[in-house]
Design a protein around this motif. Sequence first.
Motif, short mmCIF file in Angstrom:
data_model
loop_
_atom_site.label_atom_id
_atom_site.label_comp_id
_atom_site.label_asym_id
_atom_site.label_seq_id
_atom_site.Cartn_x
_atom_site.Cartn_y
_atom_site.Cartn_z
N THR A 87 0.82 -1.21 0.00
CA THR A 87 0.00 0.00 0.00
C THR A 87 0.85 1.26 0.00
OG1 THR A 87 -1.33 -1.32 1.51
CG2 THR A 87 -2.12 0.88 1.05
N THR A 88 1.89 1.29 0.84
CA THR A 88 2.64 2.53 0.99
C THR A 88 3.92 2.58 0.17
OG1 THR A 88 3.78 1.67 2.92
CG2 THR A 88 1.77 2.92 3.34
N ALA A 89 4.62 1.45 0.06
CA ALA A 89 5.90 1.49 -0.66
C ALA A 89 5.69 1.22 -2.15
CB ALA A 89 6.85 0.45 -0.07
N LYS A 90 4.48 0.82 -2.51
CA LYS A 90 4.15 0.56 -3.92
C LYS A 90 5.07 -0.49 -4.53
CE LYS A 90 0.97 3.85 -4.20
NZ LYS A 90 -0.31 3.41 -3.70
N VAL A 91 5.43 -1.46 -3.72
CA VAL A 91 6.18 -2.61 -4.23
C VAL A 91 5.15 -3.71 -4.45
CG1 VAL A 91 7.91 -4.37 -3.66
CG2 VAL A 91 8.31 -1.98 -3.04
N ALA A 92 5.15 -4.29 -5.65
CA ALA A 92 4.16 -5.33 -5.94
C ALA A 92 4.44 -6.56 -5.07
CB ALA A 92 4.21 -5.70 -7.41
N VAL A 93 3.43 -7.02 -4.37
CA VAL A 93 3.56 -8.23 -3.56
C VAL A 93 2.83 -9.35 -4.30
CG1 VAL A 93 2.99 -9.34 -1.36
CG2 VAL A 93 3.77 -6.95 -1.40
N CYS A 94 3.59 -10.39 -4.68
CA CYS A 94 3.04 -11.45 -5.54
C CYS A 94 3.22 -12.82 -4.89
CB CYS A 94 3.74 -11.46 -6.89
SG CYS A 94 3.60 -9.92 -7.78
N PRO A 95 2.13 -13.54 -4.63
CA PRO A 95 0.76 -13.13 -4.84
C PRO A 95 0.38 -12.07 -3.81
CG PRO A 95 0.78 -15.19 -3.64
CD PRO A 95 2.20 -14.87 -3.98
N SER A 96 -0.84 -11.59 -3.88
CA SER A 96 -1.30 -10.54 -2.98
C SER A 96 -1.24 -11.00 -1.53
CB SER A 96 -2.74 -10.18 -3.34
OG SER A 96 -3.33 -9.48 -2.27
N TRP A 97 -0.98 -10.06 -0.61
CA TRP A 97 -1.03 -10.36 0.82
C TRP A 97 -2.40 -10.90 1.21
CZ3 TRP A 97 -4.85 -7.56 3.07
CH2 TRP A 97 -5.25 -6.41 2.40
N LYS A 98 -3.43 -10.51 0.46
CA LYS A 98 -4.79 -11.00 0.76
C LYS A 98 -4.87 -12.52 0.58
CE LYS A 98 -8.70 -9.18 -0.80
NZ LYS A 98 -9.63 -8.49 -1.74
N THR A 99 -4.24 -12.98 -0.50
CA THR A 99 -4.21 -14.42 -0.75
C THR A 99 -3.41 -15.12 0.35
OG1 THR A 99 -4.42 -14.17 -3.13
CG2 THR A 99 -3.34 -16.17 -2.35
N LEU A 100 -2.25 -14.56 0.67
CA LEU A 100 -1.40 -15.19 1.70
C LEU A 100 -2.13 -15.25 3.03
CD1 LEU A 100 1.92 -13.43 0.67
CD2 LEU A 100 1.36 -15.84 0.34
N ARG A 101 -2.83 -14.18 3.38
CA ARG A 101 -3.55 -14.14 4.66
C ARG A 101 -4.66 -15.19 4.70
NH1 ARG A 101 -5.03 -8.27 6.38
NH2 ARG A 101 -2.77 -8.20 6.53
N LEU A 102 -5.35 -15.33 3.60
CA LEU A 102 -6.43 -16.33 3.56
C LEU A 102 -5.86 -17.75 3.64
CD1 LEU A 102 -9.51 -16.96 2.99
CD2 LEU A 102 -8.80 -17.25 0.60
N ILE A 103 -4.82 -18.01 2.87
CA ILE A 103 -4.26 -19.37 2.79
C ILE A 103 -3.64 -19.79 4.13
CG2 ILE A 103 -2.46 -20.77 1.65
CD1 ILE A 103 -4.83 -20.05 -0.19
N GLN A 104 -3.07 -18.80 4.83
CA GLN A 104 -2.41 -19.09 6.11
C GLN A 104 -3.31 -19.80 7.10
OE1 GLN A 104 -1.05 -15.42 7.82
NE2 GLN A 104 0.85 -15.51 6.66
N ASP A 105 -4.59 -19.45 7.07
CA ASP A 105 -5.52 -20.05 8.00
C ASP A 105 -6.36 -21.06 7.23
OD1 ASP A 105 -7.77 -20.67 9.57
OD2 ASP A 105 -7.61 -18.78 10.66
N LYS A 106 -6.03 -22.34 7.42
CA LYS A 106 -6.67 -23.38 6.61
C LYS A 106 -8.19 -23.39 6.77
CE LYS A 106 -3.39 -27.17 6.12
NZ LYS A 106 -3.09 -28.50 6.65
N TYR A 107 -8.67 -23.06 7.96
CA TYR A 107 -10.12 -23.07 8.16
C TYR A 107 -10.77 -21.92 7.39
CZ TYR A 107 -14.70 -23.04 10.32
OH TYR A 107 -16.05 -23.06 10.51
N GLU A 108 -10.16 -20.74 7.45
CA GLU A 108 -10.66 -19.59 6.67
C GLU A 108 -10.66 -19.93 5.19
OE1 GLU A 108 -11.79 -16.64 7.57
OE2 GLU A 108 -11.39 -16.71 9.72
N GLN A 109 -9.57 -20.58 4.78
CA GLN A 109 -9.40 -20.98 3.38
C GLN A 109 -10.56 -21.88 2.95
OE1 GLN A 109 -6.32 -23.84 0.94
NE2 GLN A 109 -5.46 -22.90 2.73
#
Length: 400
Positions: A87-109
């Motif tokens: 968001t602030t440094a404008k460095v592309a995070v691949c895949p998105s942090w949103k994907t990583l956050r979802l995948i991290q929690d298997k139940y949420e996933q």
Amino acid sequence: MSSKPVIGLLGGGQLGRMLCQAAAPLDVEIAILDAENAPAKQINHNSHNINGSYKDAEKIRELASHCSVLSVETEHVDTTVLEEIATTAKVAVCPSWKTLRLIQDKYEQKTYFAGQGIPVAESVAIEGSGDAMLASLKAVSAKFGYPWMLKSRKDSYDGRGNLKISNEADLERAVAEFGNFSCYAEKFVPFQCELSVLVIRTEDDEGRTKRLLPYPAVETVHEDNICSRVYLPPRTTPAAACERAQQVASDVVGKLWGRGIFAVEMFVTQDNQILVNEIAPRPHNSGHLFIEAVPYMSQYKAQLTSILDQTLPAKIEPYVSSSIMINILGGANPDSHLALVEKAKSMYGNKMAVYAHLYGKESKPSRKIGHITVTGLVASITELEEFAKPLVDMASDIRQ
Ligand code: ATP
Ligand code: MG
Ligand code: MG
């Protein structure tokens, strides 16, 4: 910073090492954050490499300051700092942090996929610890029947964090071993086999899916929860189920965010239905054989090509008729695996080839320290299995 893109990589294990191997001939620069002498660092001496933990927020910020793109070799990373950087440094995070956050929690996933109409095994959150947890486990047993799977929601890999609950006696053990973790319960799937499909995903500037490019399905075999072998094509799964697996995998990855390579682990049920097990938002053990089987687009080259938003092929087509990957796991002694490696290096077949890959890791029991890929130019998977049998047998002996 030069105009040449530098990819910052969180984690420098074997996946990072193979990413560096793919990057070298393309002259793509990779800067790694991991411990000194991590497998990837042994072959990549970038001036922006950082020694430290890929979980350390300050070091991640430092890495990002030298890079135009950040990527990961594990999903177990700090997504708060990745969100801040994107968001602030404008460095592309691949895949998105949103994907990583979802995948991290298997139940949420699992819950997210179920809500999106993706076929998954039924899951239930486990509440509390001690007696409250025991009551929750008993309720699950009554709902699912035995056996069922108890899984840690976070930080699990190679089955560390999974417990098969087979009877009431296992419940006490579950409370003792899993009481301190946030857990969930999953219906046991009496699968006929497991498949994995890699999918390359790119998106436009608005975050809409641009391309979803699946690889052919591979069959994965797990022993003691750890992947031991991979087969291309799957040995007995009907072609229609493999195609369905490709479709389901593309659908799942289409529900995620960001550019990159994803692996979709799936179960094939007795009646050839496909159920999604879990996603890896990065290169995956099941995709190693594509280094040789699809030489123009290994999963590592796919990660580079997608995150740098370069041109992808129209289709992923193997250059071989069959391939088998055998994991080299550490045995009881530090040198238990050496005879297997020597055997692999000495085997040559008629239009069949053997490739040994070692990761530069110290051997420990059950640790993934390398793999062997066997390919057949014209051989069927059955013929290739026969050729690879001595390697499969030796790899199994190490596990005993
Ligand atoms: P990975 O190293 O793939 O990240 P993990 O620790 O996340 O592994 P899972 O993928 O959840 O673990 O499970 C490991 C293996 O255990 C699966 O590949 C499968 O063989 C078995 N397994 C997991 N869940 C189930 C289930 N619900 N029913 C039957 N078997 C299962
Ligand atoms: Mg996992
Ligand atoms: Mg898994």
